[in-house]
Design a protein around this motif. Structure first.
Motif, mmCIF file in Angstrom:
data_model
loop_
_atom_site.group_PDB
_atom_site.id
_atom_site.type_symbol
_atom_site.label_atom_id
_atom_site.label_comp_id
_atom_site.label_asym_id
_atom_site.label_seq_id
_atom_site.Cartn_x
_atom_site.Cartn_y
_atom_site.Cartn_z
ATOM 1 N N ASP A 94 0.638 -0.790 0.091
ATOM 2 C CA ASP A 94 0.069 0.265 -0.293
ATOM 3 C C ASP A 94 0.816 1.714 0.012
ATOM 4 O O ASP A 94 0.836 2.731 -0.416
ATOM 5 C CB ASP A 94 -0.503 -0.192 1.015
ATOM 6 N N GLY A 95 2.009 1.767 0.561
ATOM 7 C CA GLY A 95 2.838 2.248 0.902
ATOM 8 C C GLY A 95 3.384 2.747 -0.706
ATOM 9 O O GLY A 95 3.644 3.937 -0.921
ATOM 10 N N LYS B 30 1.400 3.034 -3.258
ATOM 11 C CA LYS B 30 0.573 3.700 -3.903
ATOM 12 C C LYS B 30 0.716 3.740 -5.156
ATOM 13 O O LYS B 30 0.503 4.499 -6.144
ATOM 14 C CB LYS B 30 1.061 5.727 -3.312
ATOM 15 N N SER C 241 -1.901 1.808 -8.407
ATOM 16 C CA SER C 241 -2.402 2.529 -8.504
ATOM 17 C C SER C 241 -3.711 1.001 -8.872
ATOM 18 O O SER C 241 -2.789 -0.019 -8.589
ATOM 19 C CB SER C 241 -3.303 2.759 -10.196
#
Lengths: 443, 180
Positions: free
Chosen positions: A314-315, A317, A319
């Motif tokens: 998740d870090g 980022k 898409s």
């Protein structure tokens, strides 16, 4: 040691064991056990193992698995595959590419009664390959379309691989089955479309058309497919209308398969026991893998690795599309060494939290995974469909792999389409589940 | 001894087959019986116990027939000597983990018996009884692993190893057996 380092170590252990030829189920147990070493508070991991697996194995939902396998096992031993070519050929003669389309349609139909790709591929190829060769069809497209269409066995329900995913991801088997229908038709459309385009571009490689038949003659040729068609409609309708649970539906499927076998006079004592024992061997094999996987997932959950990895990813980022692209590449790489079921049980524990965090539906992701497993089955070096066709056609592995390549790319297109238009997957299950109040136990 | 062991694996496999037929019968009866108001009390529970017994009793037969999946990419290409060593290591590891699993399954079943645990559903069956199939299946698989390890250590070919298929019929049989 931090969690990322521990996960690296566990991954290393797993790769070593798998590469060394240790059975997949045992490798999963081993990794689960090593993972438990890093967790302080669990004082008896073995007892956790036995309790957890007993709880998972004694499952009424899982009972659908052997029944669906049995259904396929019974039908393989009937004359269905012989009838398929004769019954479909007269109807597909007018399309550019002619009998080449029989490969696609026969696999699609067989896929709706069988849950296995390699078996679908082998069963259809046994009849189609010599027939197409005799009529002078192009070898390359014949082999490629058989390899590609064979993979429909796991996309069009029932599907053994889908049951395994449903258990691993804790989603509804029925929802997943329903989700596979439209993508299955989409893939068939892509395959047939490719054959049409190819045939129009290469008119010289086309053999002469079959002699014309009267409608009555055509119908007579196809009469033997009617029982099978009825069985498919019965199974599909009971899933869609919610008449039966997945397990009951599978039991009806077994009954219907017995009826078809009896109708074609291929049901005898020897065949019956062969189908029972064949079912047992597949069921036991899958259940031990599921047992190993559930122990590994439990152990991973104790360590907290899946959440940490999901946060770590998740870090970046990424898409959602980037994440799916990255996962596609990862699964393509895994597919070069592992079979579909192992691929799914090995990865779901760490991948699902990431996917959920990125906002994807787990039913959608299941169909995505099935398409990737299909790609693995038509790509070297361990693609099972390639292996089946290689042995049956007597060609070398590179020829078969090259013939299958266009169909591999068509599957990539299918993945892209369902990613951009998730409705293709979710429309049918959403529709079926929205209209009724789902009775208890029918999740 | 050889015949006794092979008989054990095979008959456990047949027992598993019996449980498969039982699942089918129960599900059919429940599905059809609902229309007429007939019901098997705790039919769901019985079907799930049959499922566990079916899956685990078939393990040894499955293992011996070579249907247990492994990654053959490397091991199939190795020369005989190295391969035999790896084969023995795999079997020893397998024996260790399956043995560990079995020991704990035995403990679980014994605990259910000792504390007289009853099933949660409509039918309060003592749980050790349905757990027997699960535990016995694992125990027989452990025996099969010991058996194969001894065969490999004596320098013979493991029972589960198969020649590559030659005819189309063999390919189909294998493809079906693969389940993938």
């Amino acid at each position: 040691m931090d969690l990322i380092a521990i996960s690296g170590l566990l991954l290393l252990v797993l790769v070593l064991l798998l590469a060394g030829g240790v059975w997949i189920a045992i490798s999963l147990l081993a990794v689960g056990w090593v993972g438990m070493l890093f967790v302080g508070e669990v004082n008896n991991p073995g007892y956790v193992l036995a309790t957890k697996i007993w709880g998972n194995a004694a499952s009424w939902e899982l009972a659908a698995l052997p029944l669906f396998i049995w259904m396929g096992e019974i039908l393989f031993r009937t004359k269905l595959s012989d009838d398929m070519f004769r019954g479909l050929a007269p109807w597909l003669n007018w399309l550019p590419g002619r009998l080449m389309h029989v490969n696609v349609f026969a696999s699609g139909i067989f896929g709706s009664v069988s849950g296995s790709s390699a078996a679908t591929c082998a069963t259809i190829a046994k009849i189609a390959l010599p027939e197409l060769k005799r009529r002078g069809y192009d070898d390359k497209i014949a082999l490629g379309s058989l390899a590609g269409a064979g993979t429909l066995g796991i996309l069009i329900p029932p599907s053994i691989t889908m049951v395994v995913y449903a258990v691993a991801a804790e989603v509804s088997i029925i929802k997943l089955f329903l989700a596979g229908f439209i993508p299955g038709l989409l893939v068939m459309g892509l395959y047939s479309g490719y054959i049409i385009v190819w045939a129009l571009l290469n008119p010289r490689k086309q053999p002469p058309p079959e002699p014309r038949m009267t409608l009555a003659h055509k119908l007579r040729e196809s009469a033997n497919l009617i029982p099978c068609g009825l069985l498919i409609i019965l199974v599909f309708a009971s899933l869609l209308m919610g008449w039966a649970t997945a397990t009951e539906c599978a039991a009806w499927g077994v009954l219907g398969s017995f009826a078809i076998a009896a109708w074609s006079r291929s049901l005898n004592r020897a065949n019956f026991w062969m189908s029972v024992m064949g079912t047992i061997r597949i069921t036991s094999m899958i259940m031990l893998i599921l047992a190993g996987a559930s122990f590994m997932s439990t152990s991973m959950a104790y360590t907290g690795i899946p959440v940490a990895l999901a946060n770590w990813v998740d870090g970046f980022k990424l898409s959602p599309y980037m994440l799916i692209a990255a996962l596609t590449l990862m699964y393509m790489a895994l597919g070069t060494a592992l079979d579909g079921i192992s691929m799914i049980v090995l990865t779901t524990v760490v991948v699902l939290p990431m996917v959920q965090k990125a906002g994807f539906d787990l039913v959608w992701f299941g169909i995505f995974l099935i398409l990737l497993v299909e790609m693995a089955e038509v790509s070297p070096p361990v693609g099972f469909n390639l292996f089946v066709l290689q042995t049956m056609s007597g060609k070398d592995s590179m020829t078969v792999a090259r013939a299958a390549l266009p169909f591999f790319w068509l599957l990539v297109i299918a993945v892209a389409l369902i990613t951009v238009f998730p409705k293709i997957v979710m429309w049918l299950p959403d529709k079926a589940f929205a209209e009724k109040v789902v009775p208890k136990g029918r999740s | 001894m050889r015949r006794l062991l092979d008989g054990l694996y095979l008959w456990a496999g047949y027992a598993a087959g019996g449980f498969l037929i039982a699942i089918f019968a129960i599900m059919m009866f429940m599905s059809a019986g609902r229309q007429f108001g007939l019901n098997i009390p705790a039919g769901d529970d019985i079907a799930s116990w049959c499922m566990a017994a079916c899956a685990f009793l078939g393990l040894a037969h499955t293992f011996k027939s070579g249907e247990m999946i492994r990654v053959g990419l490397l091991i199939d290409r190795l020369p005989g000597g190295v391969r035999r060593v790896l084969e023995a290591v795999s079997l020893a590891l397998g024996l260790g983990f399956i043995g560990y699993f079995t020991a704990n399954a035995v403990r679980l079943t014994y605990d259910s018996y000792r504390f007289n645990d009853l099933a949660q559903g409509v039918l309060p069956v003592p749980l050790w009884f349905p757990q027997l199939g699960f535990t016995a299946g694992l125990a027989i698989l452990t025996i099969a692993f010991v058996d194969e390890l001894i065969i490999v250590l004596r320098g013979r070919r493991p029972t589960y190893e198969k020649d590559p298929p030659r005819t189309a019929e063999e390919v189909i049989e294998r493809a079906i057996a693969g389940g993938v």
